[in-house]
Structures are given as C-alpha cells and as structure tokens.
Design an enzyme around this catalytic site. Structure first.
Site, PDB file in Angstrom:
ATOM      1  N   ARG A  69     -36.667 -11.837 -25.652  1.00  0.00           N
ATOM      2  CA  ARG A  69     -37.972 -11.989 -24.998  1.00  0.00           C
ATOM      3  C   ARG A  69     -39.073 -11.917 -26.054  1.00  0.00           C
ATOM      4  NH1 ARG A  69     -40.052  -7.640 -23.349  1.00  0.00           N
ATOM      5  NH2 ARG A  69     -38.274  -6.879 -22.155  1.00  0.00           N
ATOM      6  N   TYR A 103     -55.952 -29.910 -12.925  1.00  0.00           N
ATOM      7  CA  TYR A 103     -54.631 -29.899 -12.288  1.00  0.00           C
ATOM      8  C   TYR A 103     -54.632 -28.925 -11.104  1.00  0.00           C
ATOM      9  CZ  TYR A 103     -49.738 -28.845 -11.486  1.00  0.00           C
ATOM     10  OH  TYR A 103     -48.524 -28.630 -10.878  1.00  0.00           O
ATOM     11  N   ASP A 123     -57.284 -27.420 -22.278  1.00  0.00           N
ATOM     12  CA  ASP A 123     -55.976 -27.928 -21.841  1.00  0.00           C
ATOM     13  C   ASP A 123     -55.841 -29.338 -22.414  1.00  0.00           C
ATOM     14  OD1 ASP A 123     -53.849 -29.096 -20.475  1.00  0.00           O
ATOM     15  OD2 ASP A 123     -54.233 -27.975 -18.622  1.00  0.00           O
ATOM     16  N   LYS A 178     -44.815 -32.178 -20.494  1.00  0.00           N
ATOM     17  CA  LYS A 178     -45.288 -33.560 -20.417  1.00  0.00           C
ATOM     18  C   LYS A 178     -45.014 -34.300 -21.728  1.00  0.00           C
ATOM     19  CE  LYS A 178     -46.396 -32.226 -16.350  1.00  0.00           C
ATOM     20  NZ  LYS A 178     -47.072 -30.992 -16.280  1.00  0.00           N
TER      21      LYS A 178
HETATM   22  O1  P1T Z   1     -46.112 -27.799 -14.718  1.00  0.00           O
HETATM   23  P1  P1T Z   1     -46.457 -26.871 -15.841  1.00  0.00           P
HETATM   24  O2  P1T Z   1     -45.657 -27.076 -17.082  1.00  0.00           O
HETATM   25  O3  P1T Z   1     -46.515 -25.433 -15.415  1.00  0.00           O
HETATM   26  O4  P1T Z   1     -47.938 -27.257 -16.320  1.00  0.00           O
HETATM   27  C1  P1T Z   1     -49.057 -27.128 -15.499  1.00  0.00           C
HETATM   28  C2  P1T Z   1     -50.117 -28.115 -15.899  1.00  0.00           C
HETATM   29  C3  P1T Z   1     -51.211 -27.689 -16.647  1.00  0.00           C
HETATM   30  N1  P1T Z   1     -52.182 -28.541 -17.061  1.00  0.00           N
HETATM   31  C4  P1T Z   1     -52.125 -29.850 -16.745  1.00  0.00           C
HETATM   32  C5  P1T Z   1     -53.222 -30.757 -17.206  1.00  0.00           C
HETATM   33  C6  P1T Z   1     -51.047 -30.349 -16.001  1.00  0.00           C
HETATM   34  O5  P1T Z   1     -51.030 -31.668 -15.729  1.00  0.00           O
HETATM   35  C7  P1T Z   1     -50.033 -29.468 -15.552  1.00  0.00           C
HETATM   36  C8  P1T Z   1     -48.892 -29.936 -14.723  1.00  0.00           C
HETATM   37  N2  P1T Z   1     -49.130 -31.154 -14.076  1.00  0.00           N
HETATM   38  C9  P1T Z   1     -48.274 -31.796 -13.227  1.00  0.00           C
HETATM   39  C10 P1T Z   1     -47.070 -31.320 -12.880  1.00  0.00           C
HETATM   40  C11 P1T Z   1     -48.760 -33.086 -12.715  1.00  0.00           C
HETATM   41  O6  P1T Z   1     -47.968 -33.889 -12.197  1.00  0.00           O
HETATM   42  O7  P1T Z   1     -49.971 -33.337 -12.833  1.00  0.00           O
END
Ligand code: P1T
Length: 380
Positions: free
Chosen positions: A46, A98, A170, A195
């Site tokens: 961890r 998001y 972000d 992503k």
């Molecule tokens: O899904 P996760 O890895 O927890 O990330 C969250 C997140 C944070 N910031 C942005 C700009 C994002 O697009 C996302 C996650 N977005 C999607 C799952 C989506 O389809 O837009």
C-alpha cells in the site's frame, strides 16, 4: 529529454536484477526484512511497490513535475486532493465537469463541510469574484467534459497565486502531449489515467503530479493513509500505454479534426463542440495553451431531438456505445443519460448538456471507416 522520449524513458531504468527493459510486475503485498525495519526501501505494497514507483516516476516525467502518485481511479486521485482541505474551506470549480467529480464534491465533500462554487471560468475575472478568505482550491477541468470549454490555466494561476490558493487542473482530456498545466502555474495536475494515459480501455487508474516537495509529502501521506492505490499489474499496463501516448495522441488529433469537420457540415447536426474550430469561443486560449486540439468532440442534432440522438448512438457500428474515453477504439456516449446523469437536469442544461448531446471519443481507426459509420448512423 523531449516529450516523445520521456514517454518511453522518463524516470525509467532497466531492472537492476536481470536488466529487464520493462519494469517487472512485482505482484507482492509485502517484502522480507532482515531485522525489523531492515528492508530494501519497500515494506508493504500500500505504501510502495516497485512497479508503481516506476509508473509514478513516469507520470512525473511526462507532466514536467517532480513527484507522481498513482491511485486506483481518477476519482480516488481527486478524493486525495480534497483530503488536503478542512471543514469550512471553499472550492471554486468549473461548472461544466465530469459528472462523477461533481457527485464526489456535492454528495461526499459538501457533507464534510466544504463549500463549492460551480462557475463559468472562461473569463478568469469571474474566478476572482468568488474568492474569499476561506477559498483554498481552484478546480479547473480543461477541456471540460463534455462541453469542450477551454479554461485559461495561466490566467487561473495568476488569480490563485495572488490569493495564495491552490490550483489543480484535471488534464484528462488533453494529456501532457497537448498541455502541461504545471508549466502554466498549476500546483497539482490530475488524470483519470483510465483514459488516454492507459489508452487501451483495459484499466481504471488515477494520477497526480506536483512540483512542490511539501505538497507531495502531504499527498503521499494521504495516499498511504487512505490506501486508494492501484495494483502492480495495472501499473505495468499504464507504463506500457504511456510508451505510445505521443503516437496515439497524434492520430487522435488528426482523426478528431476530420470528424469535427465532417459533423460541422452535416445538415442534421446543429452544434459541434471542438476547440480546434476558429469559431469556438475559447479557440485563442486553446491555441495558446494546447499543442493541438485532441480527439474529444460533442455535438447536438437539429431541433435538440432526444430520440434522434439516441437512435444515432444505437446505430453506430464502429464507434462503441460506452462510458469512458481515450482508448484506441472510438466510443460514443450520451452524457445526459450516462456520464453526466449524476448532475441534476437543471444544472446540467445550464452548462449545455442538453438531451440531444452526443459525445465522441475519436479513436485511431482508419478515418474513412469512422466517417462512414457516422454517416450511416445519422442517415438512419
Ligand atoms: O473514472 P475515473 O478513472 O475514476 O476518472 C474520473 C474522471 C475524472 N476526470 C475526468 C475529466 C473524467 O472524464 C473522468 C472519468 N470520465 C468518464 C468515465 C467519462 O466517460 O467521461
């Protein structure tokens, strides 16, 4: 080292034991000690894991930072940032963001006594009008998800520095291939590495990168204390993804431009949101802070026709109807009912997320197949 070399070599060195060029997957929870505290830098996974360390160094390298941190998801990374705050603190955030980030802020951290102001940030002067003595964080998502608004990072940083406020960006949509927020004055850069960073739709992960040692130490403490880390196998996959980030992004940008231009001239399409258009309201800022315009596009159909938009996403054959973005394969989504359903309809529509809005993550397939797929889906 230039970016296209950093993606491959940044923070990396061949494995010390056998010279393996890729960091091995250290699939272990713990490490043998010769005497209590007598270890080789790793005690418990961890806290640290060598595969994750290799990835965290890579994150720091590609974002021009000094310290990288990997988490089990993008939201876990944002959660760690929010734990820097105390009850009574205030956050100024982009209003278009998001849906899951909005949900985390309003449904979890508002309950812990943190106040959020969701505002339009295209004009940095608007940010300053919300600053008071309790403001501790400015949260910028740029390009915004899903409306593709562009926020001026340098101008936001000037406001943040003037009032001694932290600025977090972000950078999920742009990636460091297109935009490096730390160079523009941000304190923290955050990714949903799920992503473009991972790039192959095969992992869920988050990343933070900072320059400042004190801030890094606080975040490492939270990472270990809260424990929302990613595993060694996912760390390996993300490292492998990063090695091709620059070539993938180049093609995402080329295909994104072609798709945006195709949609803009289509008679059934009303609005196309893509920062590469000269007519995009923030095009000049995009040109200033981004090296290209990316592969994310949103559009609406004529007459804001919900049924028509749903039919289009159902009829696509190469584009996959799915949440998420940034993989090699093209994805289509309907934000109002999918990624942004957690934002109340009235708040959502104020930012432009209307019922006919379709979001595309343009992949790296042959562009002719992508355009033909959109043509047949819109025609039916
Ligand atoms: O899904 P996760 O890895 O927890 O990330 C969250 C997140 C944070 N910031 C942005 C700009 C994002 O697009 C996302 C996650 N977005 C999607 C799952 C989506 O389809 O837009």
């Amino acid at each position: 080292m230039k970016f296209n070399t950093k993606t491959i070599h940044g923070g990396q060195e061949p494995d010390k034991a056998y010279g393996a060029v890729m960091p091995p997957i250290y699939q272990t929870s713990t490490y043998a000690q010769t005497t209590p505290g007598g270890h080789k830098g790793y005690e418990y996974s961890r806290t640290h894991n060598p595969t994750r360390t290799a990835l965290e160094k890579s994150f720091a390298s590609i974002e021009n930072g000094n310290y990288g941190l990997a988490f089990g998801s993008g939201l876990a990374a944002i959660d760690a940032i929010m734990k820097l705050l105390q009850p009574g603190d205030e956050v100024i955030s982009t209003s278009d963001l998001y849906g899951g980030t909005y949900r985390l802020f309003t449904k979890i951290f508002e309950g812990f006594g943190i106040k959020f102001h969701f505002i339009g940030m295209q004009n940095a002067a608007n940010i300053e009008s919300y600053v008071n003595e309790n403001t501790k964080l400015i949260w910028v998502e740029t390009p915004t998800n899903p409306m593709m608004n562009i926020i001026d990072i340098e101008a936001s940083s000037a406001v943040a520095k003037k009032h001694n406020i932290m600025l977090a960006v972000d950078n999920t949509f742009a990636t460091p291939y297109l935009q490096r927020p730390l160079d523009l004055g941000a304190d923290i850069v955050m990714h949903s590495a799920t992503k473009y960073i991972g790039g192959h739709s095969d992992l869920v992960m988050g990343a933070l990168v900072v320059k400042d040692k004190k801030l890094a130490d606080k975040l490492y403490f939270i990472q270990n204390a809260s424990g929302a880390i990613c595993g060694p196998m996912d760390s390996f996959l993300a490292l492998r993804g990063i090695k091709t980030l620059h070539v993938r992004m180049q093609r995402h940008c080329e295909n994104g431009k072609a798709v945006a231009e195709y949609l803009a001239q289509h008679p059934a399409v009303e609005n196309v949101y893509w920062p590469g258009f000269e007519s995009h309201p923030n095009h000049e800022i995009a040109k200033k802070q981004m090296d290209d315009f990316g592969g994310m596009i949103s559009f609406t159909t004529k007459g804001n026709d919900y049924e028509k938009s749903i039919k289009i996403v159902e009829n696509l054959k190469v584009f996959v109807l799915a949440e998420s973005l940034g993989g090699v394969e093209s994805l289509a989504g309907h934000p109002a009912s999918m990624t942004h359903a957690s934002i109340p309809k009235s708040a959502r529509e104020k930012t432009g997320v209307v019922d006919s809005l379709i979001r595309l993550s343009v992949g790296i397939e042959d562009i002719d197949d992508l355009i033909a797929d959109l043509a047949q889906a819109i025609a039916t």
